[in-house]
Design a protein around this motif. Structure first.
Motif, mmCIF file in Angstrom:
data_model
loop_
_atom_site.group_PDB
_atom_site.id
_atom_site.type_symbol
_atom_site.label_atom_id
_atom_site.label_comp_id
_atom_site.label_asym_id
_atom_site.label_seq_id
_atom_site.Cartn_x
_atom_site.Cartn_y
_atom_site.Cartn_z
ATOM 1 N N ALA A 26 140.336 100.011 47.990
ATOM 2 C CA ALA A 26 139.957 99.861 46.585
ATOM 3 C C ALA A 26 138.515 100.295 46.356
ATOM 4 O O ALA A 26 138.207 100.960 45.352
ATOM 5 C CB ALA A 26 140.164 98.415 46.134
ATOM 6 N N SER A 27 137.613 99.964 47.275
ATOM 7 C CA SER A 27 136.211 100.360 47.120
ATOM 8 C C SER A 27 136.049 101.866 47.307
ATOM 9 O O SER A 27 135.260 102.509 46.603
ATOM 10 C CB SER A 27 135.334 99.604 48.112
ATOM 11 N N THR A 28 136.795 102.432 48.248
ATOM 12 C CA THR A 28 136.763 103.879 48.441
ATOM 13 C C THR A 28 137.194 104.590 47.160
ATOM 14 O O THR A 28 136.540 105.530 46.701
ATOM 15 C CB THR A 28 137.668 104.283 49.621
ATOM 16 N N LEU A 29 138.282 104.132 46.572
ATOM 17 C CA LEU A 29 138.786 104.760 45.350
ATOM 18 C C LEU A 29 137.862 104.508 44.158
ATOM 19 O O LEU A 29 137.715 105.375 43.279
ATOM 20 C CB LEU A 29 140.198 104.273 45.055
ATOM 21 N N ARG A 30 137.220 103.354 44.135
ATOM 22 C CA ARG A 30 136.256 103.067 43.067
ATOM 23 C C ARG A 30 135.090 104.058 43.127
ATOM 24 O O ARG A 30 134.660 104.585 42.102
ATOM 25 C CB ARG A 30 135.747 101.631 43.205
ATOM 26 N N ALA A 31 134.612 104.321 44.337
ATOM 27 C CA ALA A 31 133.516 105.290 44.494
ATOM 28 C C ALA A 31 133.993 106.705 44.153
ATOM 29 O O ALA A 31 133.277 107.463 43.493
ATOM 30 C CB ALA A 31 132.967 105.227 45.910
ATOM 31 N N LEU A 32 135.189 107.058 44.590
ATOM 32 C CA LEU A 32 135.725 108.387 44.296
ATOM 33 C C LEU A 32 135.823 108.621 42.793
ATOM 34 O O LEU A 32 135.537 109.718 42.305
ATOM 35 C CB LEU A 32 137.093 108.567 44.960
ATOM 36 N N ALA A 33 136.193 107.587 42.058
ATOM 37 C CA ALA A 33 136.345 107.716 40.604
ATOM 38 C C ALA A 33 135.020 108.015 39.906
ATOM 39 O O ALA A 33 135.011 108.502 38.768
ATOM 40 C CB ALA A 33 136.965 106.446 40.027
ATOM 41 N N LEU A 34 133.907 107.761 40.574
ATOM 42 C CA LEU A 34 132.590 108.031 39.994
ATOM 43 C C LEU A 34 132.160 109.487 40.147
ATOM 44 O O LEU A 34 131.162 109.905 39.566
ATOM 45 C CB LEU A 34 131.542 107.122 40.648
ATOM 46 N N MET A 140 126.937 112.788 46.643
ATOM 47 C CA MET A 140 126.996 112.126 47.933
ATOM 48 C C MET A 140 127.395 110.672 47.693
ATOM 49 O O MET A 140 126.902 110.040 46.752
ATOM 50 C CB MET A 140 125.624 112.193 48.622
ATOM 51 N N ALA A 141 128.295 110.166 48.520
ATOM 52 C CA ALA A 141 128.701 108.760 48.449
ATOM 53 C C ALA A 141 128.481 108.152 49.823
ATOM 54 O O ALA A 141 129.022 108.639 50.819
ATOM 55 C CB ALA A 141 130.164 108.641 48.040
ATOM 56 N N VAL A 142 127.662 107.098 49.878
ATOM 57 C CA VAL A 142 127.353 106.453 51.154
ATOM 58 C C VAL A 142 127.407 104.941 50.994
ATOM 59 O O VAL A 142 127.264 104.418 49.888
ATOM 60 C CB VAL A 142 125.954 106.859 51.684
ATOM 61 N N THR A 143 127.605 104.262 52.106
ATOM 62 C CA THR A 143 127.437 102.812 52.134
ATOM 63 C C THR A 143 126.351 102.493 53.138
ATOM 64 O O THR A 143 126.192 103.176 54.152
ATOM 65 C CB THR A 143 128.741 102.066 52.507
ATOM 66 N N THR A 172 115.178 98.517 46.705
ATOM 67 C CA THR A 172 114.386 99.395 47.571
ATOM 68 C C THR A 172 115.183 100.635 47.942
ATOM 69 O O THR A 172 114.659 101.761 47.916
ATOM 70 C CB THR A 172 113.947 98.651 48.846
ATOM 71 N N LEU A 173 116.453 100.457 48.268
ATOM 72 C CA LEU A 173 117.291 101.608 48.618
ATOM 73 C C LEU A 173 117.453 102.561 47.436
ATOM 74 O O LEU A 173 117.450 103.780 47.618
ATOM 75 C CB LEU A 173 118.661 101.134 49.120
ATOM 76 N N LEU A 174 117.573 102.025 46.241
ATOM 77 C CA LEU A 174 117.671 102.891 45.061
ATOM 78 C C LEU A 174 116.396 103.705 44.881
ATOM 79 O O LEU A 174 116.452 104.881 44.514
ATOM 80 C CB LEU A 174 117.974 102.056 43.820
ATOM 81 N N SER A 175 115.253 103.100 45.181
ATOM 82 C CA SER A 175 113.988 103.841 45.115
ATOM 83 C C SER A 175 113.922 104.914 46.186
ATOM 84 O O SER A 175 113.409 106.019 45.953
ATOM 85 C CB SER A 175 112.803 102.882 45.268
ATOM 86 N N VAL A 185 124.134 107.932 40.468
ATOM 87 C CA VAL A 185 125.146 107.916 39.414
ATOM 88 C C VAL A 185 125.584 106.477 39.163
ATOM 89 O O VAL A 185 125.703 106.030 38.020
ATOM 90 C CB VAL A 185 126.363 108.788 39.807
ATOM 91 N N ASN A 186 125.800 105.740 40.246
ATOM 92 C CA ASN A 186 126.217 104.348 40.151
ATOM 93 C C ASN A 186 126.140 103.745 41.542
ATOM 94 O O ASN A 186 126.037 104.475 42.533
ATOM 95 C CB ASN A 186 127.644 104.243 39.597
#
Length: 197
Positions: A26-34, A140-143, A172-175, A185-186
């Motif tokens: 579900a989290s993978t697909l949530r990120a993909l949808a972004l 790019m999508a990362v965890t 801090t990571l967002l910075s 993006v999100n």
């Protein structure tokens, strides 16, 4: 304990498991949808893919083409065997490689995916190095493990200080992401169930 011994223990621990780190479909697909505009011509690079459970979820949910890279040959064998079994081998390929020594041409990928493995290289070095592989306007999508509360319990703080001193707060990571030249993006946290199930 040597790095080689730790690596061998990691592979021994995770061999036979469907996923080699925290996460869920579900989290993978949530990120993909972004990620906008994914189509049959979209080229995706999944780094530190393990046996590719998330890669298969992505491939089953989009028409994109996937190249998945991991440095452990048995994991790649599982991924390629599953891609063949699922009839996706024409657009999902696993390849043995090192995320720290990628020799793809600049602009080879529209999307870079890395679930739970960016810490191997370090967030800043990975973001800076992998950027060259993205097309202009690529995604790019990362965890990444992070503090979700400002004052973690002392035992947790001591554990992470010993095991992964690079752990930081989400803000801090967002910075850091912005400082590496990216626009977020999100973002969202994985649910606790993705660590246990």
């Amino acid at each position: 304990m040597t790095q080689e011994r730790m690596t061998n223990l990691f592979f021994e621990l995770f061999s036979g498991l469907p996923r080699q780190g925290p996460g869920d479909a579900a989290s993978t697909l949530r990120a993909l949808a972004l990620v906008p505009g994914i189509g049959a011509e979209t080229r995706v690079l999944d780094l530190g893919c393990g046996t590719g459970l998330q890669t298969r979820v992505l491939a089953q949910s989009s028409p994109a083409r996937f190249l998945a890279v991991d440095n452990h040959p048995p994991f790649i064998e599982v991924l390629n065997r599953e891609a063949q079994r699922l009839g996706m081998a024409d657009r999902l390929e696993g390849r043995v490689g090192d995320m720290q020594r990628l020799d793809f041409a600049p602009g080879s990928f529209d999307l870079i995916w890395c679930e739970g493995a960016i810490a191997i290289m370090g967030v800043e070095p990975a973001l800076l190095d992998w950027r060259r592989l993205l097309v202009p306007g690529g995604h790019m999508a990362v965890t990444e493990v992070c503090w979700t509360k400002p004052d973690p319990p002392p035992d947790c703080a001591a554990f992470w200080a010993s095991e992964y001193p690079a752990i930081r707060a989400v803000s801090t990571l967002l910075s850091v992401i912005e400082g590496c030249g990216y626009e977020t993006v999100n973002h969202f946290g994985l649910p606790p169930s993705s660590w246990w199930e």
